[in-house]
Design an enzyme around this catalytic site. Sequence first.
Site, PDB file in Angstrom:
ATOM      1  N   HIS A  54      -2.792  -5.836 -11.438  1.00  0.00           N
ATOM      2  CA  HIS A  54      -1.662  -6.675 -11.801  1.00  0.00           C
ATOM      3  C   HIS A  54      -1.981  -8.130 -11.440  1.00  0.00           C
ATOM      4  CE1 HIS A  54      -0.562  -5.348  -7.583  1.00  0.00           C
ATOM      5  NE2 HIS A  54      -0.554  -6.668  -7.476  1.00  0.00           N
TER       6      HIS A  54
HETATM    7  C1  T46 Z   1      -2.777  -6.952  -3.684  1.00  0.00           C
HETATM    8  C2  T46 Z   1      -3.039  -5.704  -2.959  1.00  0.00           C
HETATM    9  C3  T46 Z   1      -4.023  -5.822  -1.845  1.00  0.00           C
HETATM   10  C4  T46 Z   1       6.735  -3.126  -1.259  1.00  0.00           C
HETATM   11  O1  T46 Z   1       7.844  -2.547  -1.249  1.00  0.00           O
HETATM   12  N1  T46 Z   1       6.532  -4.225  -0.490  1.00  0.00           N
HETATM   13  C5  T46 Z   1       5.352  -4.899  -0.461  1.00  0.00           C
HETATM   14  O2  T46 Z   1       5.219  -5.894   0.274  1.00  0.00           O
HETATM   15  C6  T46 Z   1       4.282  -4.424  -1.291  1.00  0.00           C
HETATM   16  C7  T46 Z   1       2.915  -5.128  -1.311  1.00  0.00           C
HETATM   17  C8  T46 Z   1       4.485  -3.309  -2.047  1.00  0.00           C
HETATM   18  N2  T46 Z   1       5.692  -2.669  -2.038  1.00  0.00           N
HETATM   19  C9  T46 Z   1       5.882  -1.463  -2.880  1.00  0.00           C
HETATM   20  C10 T46 Z   1       5.970  -1.782  -4.361  1.00  0.00           C
HETATM   21  C11 T46 Z   1       5.322  -0.590  -5.013  1.00  0.00           C
HETATM   22  O3  T46 Z   1       6.301   0.410  -5.253  1.00  0.00           O
HETATM   23  O4  T46 Z   1       4.742  -0.603  -2.713  1.00  0.00           O
HETATM   24  C12 T46 Z   1       4.334  -0.060  -3.965  1.00  0.00           C
HETATM   25  C13 T46 Z   1       2.891  -0.430  -4.278  1.00  0.00           C
HETATM   26  O5  T46 Z   1       2.806  -1.838  -4.361  1.00  0.00           O
HETATM   27  P1  T46 Z   1       1.697  -2.618  -5.181  1.00  0.00           P
HETATM   28  O6  T46 Z   1       1.637  -2.153  -6.584  1.00  0.00           O
HETATM   29  O7  T46 Z   1       1.927  -4.066  -4.939  1.00  0.00           O
HETATM   30  O8  T46 Z   1       0.363  -2.139  -4.405  1.00  0.00           O
HETATM   31  P2  T46 Z   1      -1.134  -2.577  -4.552  1.00  0.00           P
HETATM   32  O9  T46 Z   1      -1.836  -2.135  -3.318  1.00  0.00           O
HETATM   33  O10 T46 Z   1      -1.685  -2.092  -5.825  1.00  0.00           O
HETATM   34  O11 T46 Z   1      -1.156  -4.193  -4.569  1.00  0.00           O
HETATM   35  C14 T46 Z   1      -0.815  -4.939  -3.422  1.00  0.00           C
HETATM   36  C15 T46 Z   1      -0.422  -6.348  -3.871  1.00  0.00           C
HETATM   37  O12 T46 Z   1       0.679  -6.315  -4.752  1.00  0.00           O
HETATM   38  C16 T46 Z   1      -1.583  -6.997  -4.539  1.00  0.00           C
HETATM   39  O13 T46 Z   1      -1.258  -8.278  -5.012  1.00  0.00           O
HETATM   40  O14 T46 Z   1      -3.589  -7.857  -3.705  1.00  0.00           O
HETATM   41  O15 T46 Z   1      -1.874  -5.051  -2.499  1.00  0.00           O
END
Ligand code: T46
Length: 139
Positions: A54
């Site tokens: 993303h």
């Molecule tokens: C990046 C990498 C390293 C939350 O509720 N709070 C938060 O602060 C975060 C980061 C996530 N979430 C929830 C939202 C989604 O339902 O956790 C789930 C997975 O989140 P996300 O799709 O953001 O996870 P990653 O690991 O694919 O990505 C995140 C960051 O968004 C991204 O920018 O660099 O971690």
Amino acid sequence: MKVRNCRIIKLKFFDDGIDGNLVIAESAKQVPFQIKRVYFINNLKSRKAVRGKHAHKRLKQVLFCINGSFELQLDDGVRRERVLLAKPHMGVYMGSNVWHTMHNFSPDCVILVLASDFYKEFDYIRNYRDFIDRVNKKK
Ligand code: T46
């Protein structure tokens, strides 16, 4: 780095020999924004694990691999780059509108992220086509 809005961040660290290392990140100093959120990712047991896929509309982040290693793939809609994060004091600053994907995690990998804002789902661009349309509109 060749991808727009991205650069390597090097943190100051003290090597205290048998007493370990001390690594320091300060808000609005080495980290080029006020830190509002910190999160970490661990337990990456599968070699097939993939995270990210993303971009963020406004959020800025710095990613560190504080244990083990992983590969970060960056894409600004024109240029792409892969960075291996394997040193705890070496991070990558990612500004807004950078499509990022993380993979090739070592089993002991721990990713530490410092972010410029609280979690806001509306800041995410999760569809690659939408991302390309958005960056093309900004040209
Ligand atoms: C990046 C990498 C390293 C939350 O509720 N709070 C938060 O602060 C975060 C980061 C996530 N979430 C929830 C939202 C989604 O339902 O956790 C789930 C997975 O989140 P996300 O799709 O953001 O996870 P990653 O690991 O694919 O990505 C995140 C960051 O968004 C991204 O920018 O660099 O971690």
